[in-house]
Motif scaffolding. Structure first.
Motif, PDB file in Angstrom:
ATOM      1  N   ALA A  38       2.700  -5.432 -45.650  1.00  0.00           N
ATOM      2  CA  ALA A  38       2.077  -6.758 -45.577  1.00  0.00           C
ATOM      3  C   ALA A  38       0.720  -6.621 -44.892  1.00  0.00           C
ATOM      4  CB  ALA A  38       2.958  -7.721 -44.786  1.00  0.00           C
ATOM      5  N   PRO A  39      -0.354  -6.985 -45.564  1.00  0.00           N
ATOM      6  CA  PRO A  39      -1.670  -6.911 -44.923  1.00  0.00           C
ATOM      7  C   PRO A  39      -1.698  -7.806 -43.676  1.00  0.00           C
ATOM      8  CG  PRO A  39      -1.876  -7.306 -47.287  1.00  0.00           C
ATOM      9  CD  PRO A  39      -0.427  -7.475 -46.941  1.00  0.00           C
ATOM     10  N   ALA A  40      -2.102  -7.219 -42.557  1.00  0.00           N
ATOM     11  CA  ALA A  40      -2.161  -7.950 -41.287  1.00  0.00           C
ATOM     12  C   ALA A  40      -3.617  -8.281 -40.974  1.00  0.00           C
ATOM     13  CB  ALA A  40      -1.568  -7.112 -40.161  1.00  0.00           C
ATOM     14  N   HIS A  41      -3.839  -9.502 -40.545  1.00  0.00           N
ATOM     15  CA  HIS A  41      -5.185  -9.974 -40.219  1.00  0.00           C
ATOM     16  C   HIS A  41      -5.199 -10.408 -38.754  1.00  0.00           C
ATOM     17  CE1 HIS A  41      -6.206  -9.996 -44.495  1.00  0.00           C
ATOM     18  NE2 HIS A  41      -4.956 -10.389 -44.653  1.00  0.00           N
ATOM     19  N   PHE A  42      -6.099  -9.818 -37.981  1.00  0.00           N
ATOM     20  CA  PHE A  42      -6.198 -10.084 -36.549  1.00  0.00           C
ATOM     21  C   PHE A  42      -7.572 -10.614 -36.199  1.00  0.00           C
ATOM     22  CE2 PHE A  42      -2.904  -6.895 -36.808  1.00  0.00           C
ATOM     23  CZ  PHE A  42      -2.031  -7.200 -35.785  1.00  0.00           C
ATOM     24  N   ASP A  43      -7.612 -11.667 -35.416  1.00  0.00           N
ATOM     25  CA  ASP A  43      -8.828 -12.111 -34.745  1.00  0.00           C
ATOM     26  C   ASP A  43      -8.665 -11.562 -33.326  1.00  0.00           C
ATOM     27  OD1 ASP A  43     -10.907 -13.363 -33.445  1.00  0.00           O
ATOM     28  OD2 ASP A  43     -10.323 -15.393 -34.024  1.00  0.00           O
ATOM     29  N   LEU A  44      -9.272 -10.414 -33.075  1.00  0.00           N
ATOM     30  CA  LEU A  44      -8.986  -9.615 -31.879  1.00  0.00           C
ATOM     31  C   LEU A  44      -9.666 -10.140 -30.614  1.00  0.00           C
ATOM     32  CD1 LEU A  44      -8.993  -6.104 -33.530  1.00  0.00           C
ATOM     33  CD2 LEU A  44      -7.034  -7.306 -32.529  1.00  0.00           C
ATOM     34  N   ARG A  45      -9.316 -11.364 -30.267  1.00  0.00           N
ATOM     35  CA  ARG A  45      -9.764 -11.949 -28.998  1.00  0.00           C
ATOM     36  C   ARG A  45      -8.617 -12.805 -28.490  1.00  0.00           C
ATOM     37  NH1 ARG A  45     -10.671 -17.196 -30.086  1.00  0.00           N
ATOM     38  NH2 ARG A  45     -11.028 -17.725 -32.246  1.00  0.00           N
ATOM     39  N   PRO A  46      -8.496 -12.990 -27.175  1.00  0.00           N
ATOM     40  CA  PRO A  46      -7.413 -13.831 -26.658  1.00  0.00           C
ATOM     41  C   PRO A  46      -7.416 -15.209 -27.331  1.00  0.00           C
ATOM     42  CG  PRO A  46      -8.449 -12.654 -24.869  1.00  0.00           C
ATOM     43  CD  PRO A  46      -9.293 -12.403 -26.099  1.00  0.00           C
ATOM     44  N   VAL A  78      -3.251 -13.420 -30.657  1.00  0.00           N
ATOM     45  CA  VAL A  78      -3.596 -12.321 -29.768  1.00  0.00           C
ATOM     46  C   VAL A  78      -3.559 -12.835 -28.328  1.00  0.00           C
ATOM     47  CG1 VAL A  78      -5.444 -10.727 -29.074  1.00  0.00           C
ATOM     48  CG2 VAL A  78      -4.983 -11.146 -31.512  1.00  0.00           C
ATOM     49  N   VAL A  79      -2.877 -12.100 -27.466  1.00  0.00           N
ATOM     50  CA  VAL A  79      -2.829 -12.410 -26.039  1.00  0.00           C
ATOM     51  C   VAL A  79      -3.874 -11.569 -25.308  1.00  0.00           C
ATOM     52  CG1 VAL A  79      -1.391 -12.344 -23.952  1.00  0.00           C
ATOM     53  CG2 VAL A  79      -0.383 -13.035 -26.147  1.00  0.00           C
ATOM     54  N   GLU A  80      -3.917 -10.267 -25.683  1.00  0.00           N
ATOM     55  CA  GLU A  80      -4.861  -9.343 -25.052  1.00  0.00           C
ATOM     56  C   GLU A  80      -5.189  -8.227 -26.036  1.00  0.00           C
ATOM     57  OE1 GLU A  80      -5.073  -6.442 -21.084  1.00  0.00           O
ATOM     58  OE2 GLU A  80      -3.297  -7.681 -21.421  1.00  0.00           O
ATOM     59  N   ALA A  81      -6.447  -7.850 -26.097  1.00  0.00           N
ATOM     60  CA  ALA A  81      -6.871  -6.742 -26.951  1.00  0.00           C
ATOM     61  C   ALA A  81      -7.845  -5.880 -26.171  1.00  0.00           C
ATOM     62  CB  ALA A  81      -7.518  -7.251 -28.232  1.00  0.00           C
ATOM     63  N   LEU A  86      -4.711  -1.040 -26.100  1.00  0.00           N
ATOM     64  CA  LEU A  86      -3.684  -2.046 -25.874  1.00  0.00           C
ATOM     65  C   LEU A  86      -3.890  -3.258 -26.774  1.00  0.00           C
ATOM     66  CD1 LEU A  86      -1.349  -3.139 -23.946  1.00  0.00           C
ATOM     67  CD2 LEU A  86      -3.200  -4.241 -22.688  1.00  0.00           C
ATOM     68  N   LEU A  87      -2.797  -3.679 -27.410  1.00  0.00           N
ATOM     69  CA  LEU A  87      -2.791  -4.926 -28.164  1.00  0.00           C
ATOM     70  C   LEU A  87      -1.515  -5.672 -27.808  1.00  0.00           C
ATOM     71  CD1 LEU A  87      -3.864  -6.876 -30.319  1.00  0.00           C
ATOM     72  CD2 LEU A  87      -2.655  -5.500 -32.038  1.00  0.00           C
ATOM     73  N   LYS A  88      -1.688  -6.866 -27.280  1.00  0.00           N
ATOM     74  CA  LYS A  88      -0.545  -7.724 -26.959  1.00  0.00           C
ATOM     75  C   LYS A  88      -0.712  -9.007 -27.753  1.00  0.00           C
ATOM     76  CE  LYS A  88       2.087  -9.509 -23.058  1.00  0.00           C
ATOM     77  NZ  LYS A  88       2.210  -9.485 -21.591  1.00  0.00           N
ATOM     78  N   GLN A  89       0.373  -9.411 -28.445  1.00  0.00           N
ATOM     79  CA  GLN A  89       0.297 -10.561 -29.333  1.00  0.00           C
ATOM     80  C   GLN A  89       1.627 -11.302 -29.333  1.00  0.00           C
ATOM     81  OE1 GLN A  89       0.247  -7.798 -32.949  1.00  0.00           O
ATOM     82  NE2 GLN A  89       1.362  -9.573 -33.716  1.00  0.00           N
ATOM     83  N   THR A  90       1.585 -12.566 -29.752  1.00  0.00           N
ATOM     84  CA  THR A  90       2.833 -13.251 -30.052  1.00  0.00           C
ATOM     85  C   THR A  90       3.171 -12.946 -31.501  1.00  0.00           C
ATOM     86  OG1 THR A  90       1.732 -15.324 -30.663  1.00  0.00           O
ATOM     87  CG2 THR A  90       2.414 -15.068 -28.345  1.00  0.00           C
ATOM     88  N   TRP A  91       4.442 -13.141 -31.865  1.00  0.00           N
ATOM     89  CA  TRP A  91       4.922 -12.680 -33.172  1.00  0.00           C
ATOM     90  C   TRP A  91       6.113 -13.533 -33.590  1.00  0.00           C
ATOM     91  CZ3 TRP A  91       9.051 -10.307 -35.710  1.00  0.00           C
ATOM     92  CH2 TRP A  91       8.754  -9.438 -36.744  1.00  0.00           C
ATOM     93  N   ARG A  92       6.075 -14.021 -34.828  1.00  0.00           N
ATOM     94  CA  ARG A  92       7.203 -14.790 -35.359  1.00  0.00           C
ATOM     95  C   ARG A  92       7.344 -14.495 -36.848  1.00  0.00           C
ATOM     96  NH1 ARG A  92       6.805 -21.226 -35.579  1.00  0.00           N
ATOM     97  NH2 ARG A  92       4.914 -20.520 -36.612  1.00  0.00           N
TER      98      ARG A  92
END
Length: 173
Positions: A38-46, A78-81, A86-92
């Motif tokens: 599954a292509p993942a798309h991140f806006d890499l800022r809190p 994104v929680v922290e990048a 380190l990458l911390k994120q919420t996930w559902r």
């Protein structure tokens, strides 16, 4: 029946650089090559959005099995990048109504270059799953399932294969 773990930790050692591992985790062109593809798309800022898009293969499988797949199969933020460490994120997980009804969980990727083994990194994935028993069971995987039901251990093994050999376990690359 055993209660699912509320925190699951997975580790894999990969012969690669932190930058390549980071890119493989956060770039949709890479995430489409391994795991569930599954292509993942991140806006890499809190506070930035995280989404994993459904693939045509997912849609076909769902249709053949009498259910539908939403356009976005995983969401979060994104929680922290701190690239490439380190990458911390919420996930559902949204593909299944049971997991979609559970609260967001927290996923942390930690990439550490080994001083004792130049060119090797340890990737630790920690998934905090409080209040999400269905998600916990799903991401733990099943040791009896040959593919697809392998959860995070399977995804990380596939990531390792892709980065080290140029080919994922499904033959893609």
């Amino acid at each position: 029946m055993t209660e699912p773990l509320t925190t699951q930790v997975f580790r894999v050692w990969i012969r690669s650089t932190p930058e390549k591992i980071w890119t493989a985790i956060t770039d949709p062109e890479w995430t489409a090559k391994y795991g569930y593809a599954a292509p993942a798309h991140f806006d890499l800022r809190p506070g930035g959005s995280v989404r994993y898009d459904a693939t045509e293969e997912m849609r076909s499988f769902a249709k053949e099995n009498g259910f539908e797949v939403p356009d976005v199969v995983v969401d979060g933020e994104v929680v922290e990048a701190d690239p490439p460490r380190l990458l911390k994120q919420t996930w559902r997980m949204l593909m299944d109504p049971t997991t979609a009804a559970e609260p967001f969980t927290t996923l942390t990727y930690l990439i550490e270059e080994l001083k004792s083994q130049p060119g090797v990194c340890r990737l630790t994935l920690t998934h905090e799953l409080t209040g999400a028993p269905a998600t916990s069971t799903m991401v733990a995987g099943s040791p009896l399932d040959e593919a697809g039901g392998g959860g995070w251990a399977w995804v990380l093994s596939d990531l390792k294969s892709l980065l080290e050999t140029g080919t994922a376990m499904n033959g893609q690359g």
